[in-house]
Design a protein around this motif. Structure first.
Motif, mmCIF file in Angstrom:
data_model
loop_
_atom_site.group_PDB
_atom_site.id
_atom_site.type_symbol
_atom_site.label_atom_id
_atom_site.label_comp_id
_atom_site.label_asym_id
_atom_site.label_seq_id
_atom_site.Cartn_x
_atom_site.Cartn_y
_atom_site.Cartn_z
ATOM 1 N N VAL A 169 0.832 -1.204 0.000
ATOM 2 C CA VAL A 169 0.000 0.000 0.000
ATOM 3 C C VAL A 169 0.866 1.254 0.000
ATOM 4 N N PHE A 201 -7.577 -1.155 9.235
ATOM 5 C CA PHE A 201 -7.882 -1.117 7.813
ATOM 6 C C PHE A 201 -8.256 0.293 7.356
ATOM 7 N N TYR A 244 -5.606 1.313 4.721
ATOM 8 C CA TYR A 244 -6.200 0.984 3.435
ATOM 9 C C TYR A 244 -6.982 2.163 2.863
ATOM 10 N N TRP A 299 -8.146 -6.293 -3.314
ATOM 11 C CA TRP A 299 -8.142 -6.144 -1.859
ATOM 12 C C TRP A 299 -9.426 -5.577 -1.272
ATOM 13 N N PHE A 340 -11.239 -6.206 2.591
ATOM 14 C CA PHE A 340 -11.271 -5.130 3.577
ATOM 15 C C PHE A 340 -12.701 -4.755 3.957
#
Length: 325
Positions: free
Chosen positions: A118, A200, A204, A265, A269
């Motif tokens: 990431v 997350f 993310y 992904w 998530f």
């Protein structure tokens, strides 16, 4: 999660009391899945090695952008070599045979590599933003030293966080992940339910929001510059425009990579965010499926370079000719 087995109960360690229960899939399911997972690992390892070798063997490819690409390929390579094989065995055998310490170490490496991917994508988006928006100042600002600093920070921060989450006492942070289990032969790693929504969100959604915003701006600017170059080329053709065209192609390819990352992904998530809200009722099997879908991102990255980057195809062909002379 305790799972009842209709036709007799099997255990990971039959001779030990307190062993975790084991589900044995039929050979008609296990063999094809082993072949699929093994093939995926081979493609991930081989593809990322090819990208790394291609960059290392050609000095003209050793640019700041490709340094970031190389480092991201290292993360994908380690994911395929270190993380995925044990996960493959655990997913199909429903048991962890490598001990408690390796369970925690494996989970730490898993988190580290996921975070590194990431952060590298974020750094690549920043690099492309500078190349497109400030092409004249790009080489002076995005130097090798700056890129190496970005790479070092990405790896160090990812490793510190990854190992701290796993090896820190679980009672010190309610949202921290615990890899301890109540039976022998079990291992709760990164891809379990009690990881914490905040993790997350921070690692993310915030980075991907930044990347999406940057690439939206890049897209608008690139269209304007492409129209300008098109008008200039009608009057006079300049070799200097080749560099700008290369920047546009690199930006487009890296945008595709981010899009593929999102597709791979995001389902996992989102599942982790929704699950605590609905009382952890999402089946464990769905988590494993989404985990492997996410891992496929490491396979797609080198494939994207092979199909969308002319520099990769041409240089790789040169390497093949040298090898088979």
């Amino acid at each position: 999660m305790n799972i009842s087995v209709p036709q007799g109960v099997q255990f990971c360690y039959e001779e030990l009391n307190g062993s975790c229960t084991r589900i044995t899939y039929p050979l008609s399911i296990r063999i094809p899945l082993y072949l699929f997972f093994t093939s995926t690992v081979i493609v991930i390892v081989g593809g990322n090695i090819l990208v790394m070798i291609t960059i290392l063997n050609f000095e003209q490819l050793q640019t700041p952008t490709n340094y970031l690409v190389f480092s991201m390929s290292v993360a994908d390579l380690l994911l395929g070599m270190v993380v995925m094989p044990p996960n493959m065995i655990e997913s199909l055998e429903k048991c962890w045979y490598f001990g408690d310490f390796l369970c925690k170490f494996h989970a730490s490496v898993d988190i580290t590599l996921c975070n590194a991917s990431v952060l590298h994508l974020t750094c690549i988006s920043i690099d492309r933003f500078c190349a497109v928006t400030k092409p004249l100042q790009y080489q002076n600002k995005m130097t090798t030293c700056v890129v190496l600093t970005m790479i070092s920070v990405s790896w160090i921060f990812s490793a510190i966080f990854g190992f701290a989450v796993i090896f820190s006492p679980s009672d010190s942070d309610p949202s921290a992940e615990s890899v301890d289990v109540d039976c022998i032969g079990g291992c709760s790693g990164l891809h379990e339910k009690e990881i914490g929504v905040s993790y997350f969100f921070v690692f993310y959604f915030i980075p991907l929001t930044i990347m999406s915003t940057i690439y939206l701006k890049i897209f608008v600017i690139a269209i304007k510059q492409a129209n300008t170059i098109h008008e200039i080329n009608k009057q006079v053709r300049l070799d200097k425009n080749n560099l700008t065209k290369m920047d546009f192609k690199a930006t487009k390819t890296l945008g595709i990579i981010i899009g593929v990352f999102l597709c791979c992904w995001t389902p996992f998530f989102i599942c982790n965010i929704i699950d605590p809200i609905i009382g952890h009722s999402i089946p464990a099997l769905l988590y494993e499926i989404l985990m492997w879908v996410a891992y496929l991102n490491s396979m797609f990255n080198p494939i994207i370079y092979a199909f969308f980057h002319t520099w990769f195809r041409k240089r790789f062909q040169i390497l093949l000719k040298k090898c088979f002379k």
